[in-house]
Design a protein around this motif. Structure first.
Motif, PDB file in Angstrom:
ATOM      1  N   UNK A  49      62.605  22.604  56.072  1.00  0.00           N
ATOM      2  CA  UNK A  49      63.779  22.783  56.322  1.00  0.00           C
ATOM      3  C   UNK A  49      64.114  23.773  57.531  1.00  0.00           C
ATOM      4  N   UNK A  50      63.908  23.285  58.757  1.00  0.00           N
ATOM      5  CA  UNK A  50      64.320  23.918  59.919  1.00  0.00           C
ATOM      6  C   UNK A  50      63.878  25.461  60.311  1.00  0.00           C
ATOM      7  N   UNK A  51      64.688  26.393  60.937  1.00  0.00           N
ATOM      8  CA  UNK A  51      64.346  27.778  61.039  1.00  0.00           C
ATOM      9  C   UNK A  51      65.143  28.678  60.832  1.00  0.00           C
ATOM     10  N   UNK A  52      64.512  29.918  60.701  1.00  0.00           N
ATOM     11  CA  UNK A  52      65.044  31.107  59.868  1.00  0.00           C
ATOM     12  C   UNK A  52      64.434  32.294  60.706  1.00  0.00           C
ATOM     13  N   UNK A  53      65.234  33.538  60.476  1.00  0.00           N
ATOM     14  CA  UNK A  53      64.548  34.716  61.185  1.00  0.00           C
ATOM     15  C   UNK A  53      64.980  35.728  59.826  1.00  0.00           C
ATOM     16  N   UNK A  54      63.926  37.110  59.640  1.00  0.00           N
ATOM     17  CA  UNK A  54      64.298  37.840  58.911  1.00  0.00           C
ATOM     18  C   UNK A  54      64.172  39.198  59.771  1.00  0.00           C
ATOM     19  N   UNK A  55      64.947  40.144  59.882  1.00  0.00           N
ATOM     20  CA  UNK A  55      64.653  41.374  60.517  1.00  0.00           C
ATOM     21  C   UNK A  55      64.885  42.656  59.667  1.00  0.00           C
ATOM     22  N   UNK A  56      64.362  43.626  60.317  1.00  0.00           N
ATOM     23  CA  UNK A  56      64.392  45.091  60.029  1.00  0.00           C
ATOM     24  C   UNK A  56      64.920  45.900  61.240  1.00  0.00           C
ATOM     25  N   UNK A  57      65.921  46.717  60.891  1.00  0.00           N
ATOM     26  CA  UNK A  57      66.239  47.952  61.705  1.00  0.00           C
ATOM     27  C   UNK A  57      66.507  49.107  61.317  1.00  0.00           C
ATOM     28  N   UNK A  58      66.083  50.081  61.687  1.00  0.00           N
ATOM     29  CA  UNK A  58      66.277  51.459  61.410  1.00  0.00           C
ATOM     30  C   UNK A  58      67.496  52.017  62.287  1.00  0.00           C
ATOM     31  N   UNK A  59      68.327  52.748  61.641  1.00  0.00           N
ATOM     32  CA  UNK A  59      69.296  53.401  62.338  1.00  0.00           C
ATOM     33  C   UNK A  59      69.895  54.823  61.635  1.00  0.00           C
ATOM     34  N   UNK A  60      70.546  55.575  61.988  1.00  0.00           N
ATOM     35  CA  UNK A  60      71.200  56.753  61.538  1.00  0.00           C
ATOM     36  C   UNK A  60      72.582  56.808  61.054  1.00  0.00           C
ATOM     37  N   UNK A  61      72.918  57.084  59.711  1.00  0.00           N
ATOM     38  CA  UNK A  61      74.246  56.972  59.233  1.00  0.00           C
ATOM     39  C   UNK A  61      75.116  57.835  59.836  1.00  0.00           C
ATOM     40  N   UNK A  62      76.306  57.837  59.460  1.00  0.00           N
ATOM     41  CA  UNK A  62      77.407  58.909  59.935  1.00  0.00           C
ATOM     42  C   UNK A  62      76.972  60.311  59.599  1.00  0.00           C
ATOM     43  N   UNK A  63      76.266  60.541  58.464  1.00  0.00           N
ATOM     44  CA  UNK A  63      76.025  61.675  58.052  1.00  0.00           C
ATOM     45  C   UNK A  63      74.385  62.293  58.462  1.00  0.00           C
ATOM     46  N   UNK A  64      74.012  61.626  59.616  1.00  0.00           N
ATOM     47  CA  UNK A  64      72.493  61.854  60.100  1.00  0.00           C
ATOM     48  C   UNK A  64      71.495  61.385  59.311  1.00  0.00           C
ATOM     49  N   UNK A  65      71.584  60.625  58.233  1.00  0.00           N
ATOM     50  CA  UNK A  65      70.717  60.304  57.227  1.00  0.00           C
ATOM     51  C   UNK A  65      69.845  58.975  58.087  1.00  0.00           C
ATOM     52  N   UNK A  66      68.538  58.946  57.674  1.00  0.00           N
ATOM     53  CA  UNK A  66      67.860  57.836  58.002  1.00  0.00           C
ATOM     54  C   UNK A  66      68.014  56.187  57.060  1.00  0.00           C
ATOM     55  N   UNK A  67      68.455  55.319  57.734  1.00  0.00           N
ATOM     56  CA  UNK A  67      68.703  54.112  57.153  1.00  0.00           C
ATOM     57  C   UNK A  67      68.052  53.053  57.645  1.00  0.00           C
ATOM     58  N   UNK A  68      67.970  51.995  57.010  1.00  0.00           N
ATOM     59  CA  UNK A  68      67.646  50.657  57.112  1.00  0.00           C
ATOM     60  C   UNK A  68      68.673  49.435  57.095  1.00  0.00           C
ATOM     61  N   UNK A  69      68.912  48.685  58.001  1.00  0.00           N
ATOM     62  CA  UNK A  69      69.494  47.382  57.836  1.00  0.00           C
ATOM     63  C   UNK A  69      68.543  46.228  57.762  1.00  0.00           C
ATOM     64  N   UNK A  70      68.901  45.238  56.882  1.00  0.00           N
ATOM     65  CA  UNK A  70      67.988  43.854  57.161  1.00  0.00           C
ATOM     66  C   UNK A  70      69.220  42.719  57.148  1.00  0.00           C
ATOM     67  N   UNK A  71      68.330  41.767  57.921  1.00  0.00           N
ATOM     68  CA  UNK A  71      69.282  40.752  58.088  1.00  0.00           C
ATOM     69  C   UNK A  71      68.359  39.517  57.966  1.00  0.00           C
ATOM     70  N   UNK A  72      68.935  38.213  57.666  1.00  0.00           N
ATOM     71  CA  UNK A  72      68.286  36.893  57.478  1.00  0.00           C
ATOM     72  C   UNK A  72      69.317  35.828  57.903  1.00  0.00           C
ATOM     73  N   UNK A  73      68.863  34.890  58.688  1.00  0.00           N
ATOM     74  CA  UNK A  73      69.883  33.897  59.263  1.00  0.00           C
ATOM     75  C   UNK A  73      68.875  32.373  59.251  1.00  0.00           C
TER      76      UNK A  73
END
Length: 227
Positions: free
Chosen positions: A1-25
């Motif tokens: 079944x064809x192709x996909x990508x999974x990712x992790x990105x770290x970022x800082x939220x509006x309050x200065x906290x360390x956060x992570x976003x995940x994505x899959x497509x």
């Protein structure tokens, strides 16, 4: 079944906290891939494909929520699966990555693992497909565009490289999910999108994303004016 990508990105939220976003497509030359392949939560992202076992994705996300590392969680699920040689499974959590392609997947198949992402595919025109998906993501990994938009760009790069080789299958699909570790945050409407049946799934996914993003921004503006 064809192709996909999974990712992790770290970022800082509006309050200065360390956060992570995940994505899959994902995209494929079959309908309804969004119901089968991509899984994401505040704990990580998983894609299950080839001869699909949906439970590998569902249970994989559950195991990540229980505190298991992604490699332990997905490896344990595969080892308990009699169809392991025909499976392709990959994913990411806060600290690690995992990618597996069984030796009975259909050519061309394979995967690539980067520092903050995994890409896998099968029934492809060649290795260039997943290489170009990875390169497209890496080239804009720190861009200003929302992750959902950049995931679509990565799928488009794989499609342009040849994509799924089954050109006789006209009905196709594509999907994306983006999550993050922030609590009590309303996810934008464009972070969980599917095109279930189309002859141009990536173009349609992009149009759906752009329309949803515009709608989200309109709602924000409307209620900001009423405060």
């Amino acid at each position: 079944m064809t192709f996909s990508i999974c990712v992790r990105e770290r970022y800082t939220d509006d309050d200065g906290g360390d956060r992570i976003r995940y994505g899959v497509a994902v995209t494929t030359r079959l309908p309804g891939v969004g119901t089968l392949c991509p899984f994401a939560s505040a704990d990580g992202a998983v894609a299950t494909q080839s001869l699909v076992n949906v439970e590998l994705g569902r249970k994989g996300i559950e195991y990540l929520g229980d505190g298991l590392a992604v490699d332990d969680a997905l490896d344990a699920l595969l080892n308990a699966d009699e169809g392991k040689p025909q499976r392709q499974l990959h994913g990411i959590d806060a600290d690690g990555t995992f990618a597996f392609s069984g030796d009975e997947c259909n050519d061309w198949y394979g995967h690539v693992v980067g520092e903050n992402y995994t890409v896998a595919g099968n029934l492809l025109t060649g290795e260039d497909v997943i290489d170009d998906v990875a390169a497209a993501y890496e080239s804009d990994a720190h861009g200003d565009a929302p992750l959902a938009e950049r995931l679509i760009d990565a799928l488009a790069a794989g499609h342009e490289a040849g994509g799924d080789k089954r050109e006789d299958l006209e009905v196709q699909s594509a999907a994306l999910q983006v999550t993050n570790t922030e609590e009590a945050v309303d996810d934008p409407y464009y972070n969980d999108l599917r095109v279930d049946a189309s002859e141009t799934p990536i173009a349609d996914l992009r149009e759906t994303y752009e329309t949803a993003k515009r709608g989200y921004e309109t709602v924000l503006a409307k209620y900001a004016d009423e405060e």
